[in-house]
Design an enzyme around this catalytic site. Structure first.
Site, PDB file in Angstrom:
ATOM      1  N   HIS A 278       0.730  -1.475  -0.086  1.00  0.00           N
ATOM      2  CA  HIS A 278       0.347   0.233   0.095  1.00  0.00           C
ATOM      3  C   HIS A 278       0.683   1.294   0.134  1.00  0.00           C
ATOM      4  CE1 HIS A 278      -3.783   3.091   1.209  1.00  0.00           C
ATOM      5  NE2 HIS A 278      -4.283   2.196   0.707  1.00  0.00           N
TER       6      HIS A 278
ATOM      7  N   ASP B 145      -7.742  -4.244  -0.121  1.00  0.00           N
ATOM      8  CA  ASP B 145      -8.498  -5.181  -1.720  1.00  0.00           C
ATOM      9  C   ASP B 145      -8.068  -6.596  -2.325  1.00  0.00           C
ATOM     10  OD1 ASP B 145      -8.643  -2.179  -1.870  1.00  0.00           O
ATOM     11  OD2 ASP B 145      -6.715  -2.058  -2.231  1.00  0.00           O
TER      12      ASP B 145
END
Length: 428
Positions: A305, A363
């Protein structure tokens, strides 16, 4: 305020104020840098620049911490519900029982949209992407509710905020129904926020629909996890649009448009497509090898991320939620989940992943969960937009009420042609 920082330019020392927040790193105030030096700073993507002061959300990417108004995301997702989180983000404190009942009542009674919006939807092609429909329909709210677009009026700002939190789930469900050719389902006031949305998406007029409480709770948790995430691309877009004095519906529509980008809101869809491409657990080593090969364009989606350099705290909650949904639906041997679990195990133990801090993010799991619930991949970003609406509104509201806020105007490093003189066309 801390001791000022000193910047030396051409043997001239310039003192710059240093500001400290309640937690997190301090910042160097460069607001007067140009006036003092004739220079700007250069920071592509604004990754080292604080564009505002905010008391809403705090992230510590190195430690894997996400706080809404000081409350850990894990506690809110485990013990609260989405509308309680909405109240917290908007007003700064968790509601009392009476405040929550009043807030829930007001949101529930604003869920219907103007009946003329039904005809508005008919202008789209039947195969229009739901996010295209959302960008247009959210922006169109300002045409239907022009009694709440005066941003100088606190009451109108609050009414607009309530309307968007209440109506965007209805618009999202309408976008989904339109994409599959089914009739719109009106909201039902005796259902809670997330159960109402599930019913609007999956009920049909010819039979009764009973909301599964496990799926409703799971989706509610997903909404909480996505409600805000500090100054990300779409939130910054909302603030930038709002800094011009644009009406709140237009600002949120701008955020929806930014979220549509695959590098932002489309990441869970990309992660799901990657798991489908891998297919089975025995094919994982081949794809791991490809991911480690610098000359291979393949990338493992759902890992790492931009902000979190540790395990994404939201991913832990999503992992548990994914199992709950699959167990409830009787999906015990889902090849996608098998691939996901093995990939996660490898990512947490393989030196390559550990060294590069490529931990699974939210995700990675949310795509599997939404697919199991029955949502097509084209709806994943729509659900993200639905959840993030409250964060956008809270950030917009904070910006409007900040007396130091100015219209956004980034500077540039010009690299084009220097001044030159115009030559008439017959002399060129």
């Amino acid at each position: 305020m801390s001791e000022p920082a000193s910047l030396i330019i051409a043997n001239k020392s310039v003192e710059l104020p240093v500001k400290a927040g309640s937690i997190g790193p301090s910042v160097i105030d460069i607001a007067k840098l140009y006036g003092q030096t004739g220079m700007f700073t250069y920071d592509p993507g604004f990754t080292s620049t604080a564009s505002c002061e905010s008391a809403i959300t705090y992230i510590d990417g190195d430690e894997g911490v996400l706080l809404y108004r000081g409350f850990p995301i894990e506690q809110l997702a485990e013990h609260g519900d989405f509308l309680e989180t909405c109240y917290l983000l908007l007003f700064g404190e968790l509601p009392t029982a009476a405040q929550k009942a009043d807030f829930d009542y007001r949101i529930t009674r604003h869920t219907m949209v103007h009946e003329q919006m039904m005809r508005f939807f008919q202008g789209f092609r039947r195969d229009a992407h739901p996010m295209a429909v959302m960008v247009a329909s959210v922006g169109a709210l300002s045409a239907f509710y022009h009694d709440s677009i005066d941003i100088s009026d606190p009451q109108q700002r609050m009414v607009a905020s309530m309307r968007m939190i209440a109506k965007i789930p209805t618009l999202a469900a309408m976008a989904y129904k339109y994409s599959i050719g089914q009739p719109f389902i009106y909201p039902q006031n005796d259902l809670d926020y997330t159960a109402n949305f599930l019913r609007m998406c999956f009920a049909v007029p010819c039979e009764d629909y009973k909301v599964n409480p496990v799926l409703s709770r799971a989706l509610d948790r997903i909404f909480i996890l996505h409600a805000d995430h500090e100054q990300n691309a779409s939130t910054s877009t909302v603030r930038l649009a709002g800094s011009s004095g644009a009406n709140p519906f237009a600002c949120i529509a701008a955020g929806v448009a930014c979220l549509w980008g695959p590098a932002h809101g489309g990441a869970n869809e990309a992660a799901l497509k990657m798991l489908q491409e891998i297919g089975t657990v025995d094919r994982i080593p081949h794809f791991i090898a490809r991911a480690k090969d610098k000359n291979d364009p393949f990338r493992l989606m759902g890992f790492g991320h931009r902000v979190y350099k540790n395990y994404d705290p939201r991913a832990k909650i999503m992992q548990k939620t994914t199992h709950e949904v699959l167990n409830e639906l009787g999906i015990k041997d889902d090849p996608l989940l098998d691939v996901a679990i093995e990939l996660e195990r490898i990512a947490l133990h393989d030196e390559y992943f550990i060294e590069k801090k490529l931990y699974p993010n939210i995700d990675f799991y949310s795509g599997i969960t939404l697919k199991a619930m029955g949502f097509p991949t084209s709806m994943f970003t729509v659900l993200f937009a639905l959840a993030r609406t409250v964060g956008w509104i809270a950030q917009w509201k904070e910006m409007i009420e900040d007396p130091s806020q100015r219209i956004g105007r980034p500077r540039q490093l010009y690299t084009g042609s220097p001044r030159r003189e115009y030559v008439s066309v017959n002399q060129r």
